[in-house]
Design an enzyme around this catalytic site. Structure first.
Site, mmCIF file in Angstrom:
data_model
loop_
_atom_site.group_PDB
_atom_site.id
_atom_site.type_symbol
_atom_site.label_atom_id
_atom_site.label_comp_id
_atom_site.label_asym_id
_atom_site.label_seq_id
_atom_site.Cartn_x
_atom_site.Cartn_y
_atom_site.Cartn_z
ATOM 1 N N LYS A 156 0.870 -1.175 0.000
ATOM 2 C CA LYS A 156 0.000 0.000 0.000
ATOM 3 C C LYS A 156 0.902 1.219 0.000
ATOM 4 O O LYS A 156 1.795 1.347 0.845
ATOM 5 C CB LYS A 156 -0.902 0.010 1.244
ATOM 6 C CG LYS A 156 -2.009 1.050 1.158
ATOM 7 C CD LYS A 156 -3.029 0.678 0.090
ATOM 8 C CE LYS A 156 -4.100 1.757 -0.041
ATOM 9 N NZ LYS A 156 -5.129 1.387 -1.026
ATOM 10 N N SER A 226 -0.965 -0.821 -4.425
ATOM 11 C CA SER A 226 -2.247 -0.120 -4.368
ATOM 12 C C SER A 226 -2.041 1.227 -3.696
ATOM 13 O O SER A 226 -1.442 1.302 -2.618
ATOM 14 C CB SER A 226 -3.263 -0.969 -3.587
ATOM 15 O OG SER A 226 -4.486 -0.293 -3.418
#
Length: 374
Positions: A156, A226
């Protein structure tokens, strides 16, 4: 020896922590062993998707009484927004236990968090190098000494907002882009190249700012990144096979060459001992603990010679189209829709394709598995 355990829990809403708390109460999940939580939330997956932060707040509030503030900060909480089509919101709780039992090699899990990324470094070489160091640290956390033992790296990473751009420019710094949505792609791409560098898939001399987000022939076959507004650092989770770990779970990976490349995933399922004819049977499905994939519209505007309109839709981001499309392909293979599909695959697999990871329990009927080194 350490043992990895993966729990897949359905979610009724981004803040639904009831299944997690129930599993803790029953003793199925030991909170002190939680390494990371990967979640699919039903926001838009874009810059203003605050379902991710909402989910993280709920998870932190739920876990705080069980693990304490210091331990809580060590848990990677990777929330991926966007459950378009029939994608089902869910979370994957990654746990590891000491003094495990079972065969070896087995699934191994490592995690880490980097320092905060300076806004002017996002999408640039500095981010690539920071992530590469982070991946190496996560590998060390799991005990991996050889990159060939790593099958998948989930990250992330941060993005730019108008406020963050203004803060950098007030210091006299320039940012890679002033388009906040494009900053997500640049951050994902730089993070993926950091994975490629740490795993030896590319050489450091090949990384320049002119490559990031531009030359899609340079990629990692094991990265899934992401972007999100809810953090300033990088949360990194590494999955692989290790002789130093034991247990019932194994991991394998595939690389889809495009959005309808079901056969590469089918081949991975077969390596894990699943039958290869059509959709996996209902009796086999409980063995598949997690399926993680990247989805990308690709830059050509066509798929196997036929035009698509994902890149031309001004109302819906192409990442949203791609998530739904790839999820349908994968759900058709595995027979359910609790699949972790993340949109935007810059430098993650070939242009238009993307890496896939599958975590499964070993077959009970003695069928051999062939997953091993990447």
């Amino acid at each position: 020896m350490r043992e990895a355990i993966v729990h897949r829990l359905s979610m009724r809403a981004p803040d639904d922590v009831a299944p997690l708390l129930a599993a803790i109460g029953e003793g199925t999940i030991r909170p002190e062993g939680i390494v990371g939580i990967l979640g699919k939330t039903e926001g838009n997956g874009c810059v203003n998707d605050f379902t991710r932060a909402f989910a993280i707040r709920a998870l932190r509030d739920a876990l705080a009484p069980h693990v304490g503030a210091e331990r809580l900060d060590e848990i990677s909480m990777v929330m991926s927004g966007g459950t378009e089509g029939a994608l089902s919101p869910h979370m994957l709780v990654l746990e590891r236990r000491e003094n495990g039992s079972g065969p070896s090699p087995a699934l191994a899990i490592g995690s880490t968090r980097t320092a905060d990324l300076a806004f002017e470094h996002l999408g640039r070489r500095e981010q690539v190098l920071m992530v590469a160091d982070g991946v190496r640290a996560a590998m060390a956390d799991a005990g991996f000494t050889d990159p060939a033992d790593v099958h998948f790296v989930q990250i992330k990473c941060p993005l730019l907002t108008a406020e963050r751009i203004a803060e950098a420019e007030a210091r006299g710094a320039s940012v890679a882009t002033r388009d906040t949505l494009k900053s997500m792609g640049l951050s994902r791409g730089a993070s993926a190249l950091g994975v490629a560098l740490a795993l030896g898939e590319i050489d450091e001399t090949s990384i320049g700012n002119d490559v990031i987000g531009r030359d899609m022939s340079v990629f990692s076959s094991r990265a899934s990144t992401s972007g999100g507004v809810e953090l300033l650092d990088h949360e990194i989770v590494v999955l692989g096979m290790s002789d130093e770990w034991c247990g019932d779970l194994v991991v394998d990976h595939a690389v889809m060459v495009d959005q309808i490349d079901a056969e590469s995933v089918r081949a991975s399922l077969m390596r894990l001992g699943f039958s290869g004819n059509g959709q996996i049977a209902a009796a086999e499905r409980p063995r598949l603990k997690a399926l993680l994939a990247k989805a990308e519209a690709g830059s050509t505007g066509s798929l196997r010679g036929h035009r698509h309109t994902m890149l031309d839709d001004s109302d819906i981001s192409s990442t949203r189209h791609a998530r739904a499309f790839v999820a349908g392909v994968l759900a058709g293979l595995v027979g359910h829709s609790e699949i972790f599909v993340s949109g935007g695959a810059e430098h993650q697999g070939p242009d238009g394709g993307g890496p896939v990871a599958l975590i499964a329990s070993r077959p009970d009927d003695g069928i051999s598995i062939t997953t091993g080194r990447a």
